[in-house]
Design an enzyme around this catalytic site. Structure first.
Site, PDB file in Angstrom:
ATOM      1  N   THR A 330      41.991  43.799  56.243  1.00 58.70           N
ATOM      2  CA  THR A 330      41.444  43.839  57.233  1.00 58.70           C
ATOM      3  C   THR A 330      41.971  42.294  58.162  1.00 58.70           C
ATOM      4  OG1 THR A 330      39.499  44.211  58.899  1.00 58.70           O
ATOM      5  CG2 THR A 330      39.256  43.018  56.549  1.00 58.70           C
ATOM      6  N   HIS A 382      30.796  42.834  42.252  1.00 62.45           N
ATOM      7  CA  HIS A 382      30.641  41.940  41.023  1.00 62.45           C
ATOM      8  C   HIS A 382      30.163  42.829  39.663  1.00 62.45           C
ATOM      9  CE1 HIS A 382      30.095  38.230  39.213  1.00 62.45           C
ATOM     10  NE2 HIS A 382      29.292  37.690  39.955  1.00 62.45           N
TER      11      HIS A 382
END
Length: 411
Positions: A330, A382
């Site tokens: 992006t 994560h």
């Protein structure tokens, strides 16, 4: 014969959509395969063609939510002209002559009801033959509400001073230029779905973001040196995005876990590189996919990006253009963003954020120099990617951007 116009299926997971607008109004003539309606789903906006030629009859108005397969209009493929029969003047019987009740007799039933209800026959108008008062006239008079009695005006009271609470403040309904203070607009289907997915992403992933910066000197010099010949050869401009796509693919090959996804309690390694490129449109942010981007050249990437971006902004992008994807890029820099933390696009495990290029003083070979610098950000899940892999992944992208010859040589 009326032919039905149904809501088409535009994807396996799409079960409903919203009629964004009718391109052709009800009653207009349409041709077969001509677009008559714009259907907005949670993934894309598609135009629905006419299944036949004829006169369109709209059954469902704009803004309504419709299920896939439902009938929203019909097309009369053999319209006929309605011939109205000649107008016939109806013979209306003369109204019964009403005669004052005091000069007309009462029927026995009317007299009995008048005695029971206390209705004065002199106040009743007869509707029977020759003005005769019948039972129904008396019943109607008995049920007629009495005229209201004028109320006696209350005694004049001394004026009372009313002090409004301090917390109450009168607010004007319009602004100084005559515009309303507030306006409400229903969220589009796409915007609603984007909002849901962003919230789901924040709630279902353990998102973390790491940052770095890249010196864009080398890429800028290449673009400035070869932009004219490049456009002459490939008929397209050489942008920054093709370098970032190539750099991301090299980093994904070096760290395959970033290209993987979680499915239940399993890690799915994806040995292909379908790169999503975020595109801002009036309908919201869309992420078209560059299929097998590792097999595309720099020019192929630039052409594909322009193609899907135009389709997205024109509202002609399909669900297939948006489905899938293993990694997303992006670019908030085109709007002037200096730094941001991109939100993951599930089920992907990472997303790269580009930002605006700013000239800054940096140290190169123990010398302070001015260089065009860009902050880059990597948001990652994560649960599957550790900090070490995330940092090294971003360093690899930085190295590829600062040494673009590595991308050319694939080393």
């Amino acid at each position: 014969m009326a032919i039905e116009v149904k809501v088409p299926s535009v994807g396996e997971s799409v079960t409903e959509g919203r009629i964004a607008r009718w391109i052709k109004p009800s009653g207009s003539a349409v041709k077969k395969d001509e677009s008559v309606m714009e259907l907005e789903t949670d993934k894309a906006t598609a135009e629905v063609p006419a299944p036949a030629s004829g006169i369109l009859n709209v059954l469902v108005p704009e803004g309504e939510i419709v299920a896939v397969g439902s009938v929203v209009a019909t097309i009369d493929d053999k319209p006929t002209v309605n011939i109205l029969p000649p107008t016939v003047t109806a013979q209306v019987p003369p109204a019964p002559k009403l005669v004052p009740a005091k000069d007309t007799p009462l029927s026995p039933a009317a007299a009995r009801v008048a005695a029971e209800t206390g209705v004065d026959p002199k106040t009743v108008t007869g509707t029977g033959r020759d003005g005769r008062i019948i039972k129904e006239d008396v019943v109607a008079a008995a049920n007629k509400p009495a005229a209201p009695v004028p109320a006696t005006p209350p005694a004049k009271q001394p004026p009372t001073t009313v002090i409004p609470p301090r917390t109450t403040t009168a607010v004007a309904q319009t602004t100084g230029d005559g515009k309303p203070r507030e306006m409400r607009q229903k969220m589009s289907t796409i915007r609603t779905r984007i909002a849901q997915r962003l919230v789901e992403s924040q709630q279902s992933t353990a998102t973390l973001t790491t940052f770095n910066e890249a010196d864009m000197t080398a890429i800028s010099e290449i673009r400035n040196k070869y932009k004219d010949k490049y456009k002459e050869r490939h008929n397209i401009n050489l942008g920054f995005m093709s370098f970032f796509v190539k750099a991301s693919i090299e980093a994904l090959k070096a760290f395959p876990l970033v290209n993987a996804r979680i499915d239940g309690n399993e890690i799915v390694y994806q040995n292909f590189y379908d790169i999503g490129v975020a595109v801002s449109t009036e309908r919201g942010l869309m992420v078209p996919i560059l299929r097998d981007a590792d097999k595309l050249s720099f020019a192929g990437i630039e052409k594909k990006i322009v193609e899907v971006a135009v389709k997205a902004r024109d509202g002609k992008i399909s669900v297939d253009d948006l489905q899938g994807g293993t990694f997303t890029i992006t670019n908030g820099g085109i709007f002037g963003s200096m730094l941001s933390t991109p939100i993951l696009n599930p089920p992907q495990s990472a997303i790269l954020g580009m930002h605006s290029i700013q000239k800054r003083a940096v140290v190169v070979n123990d010398q302070i120099v001015v260089r065009p610098m860009m902050y880059i950000a990597l948001s990652y899940d994560h649960r599957i990617i550790d900090g070490r892999e995330a940092v090294q992944f971003l360093v690899r992208i930085k190295e590829c951007l600062e040494n673009p010859e590595r991308l050319m040589l694939e080393i």
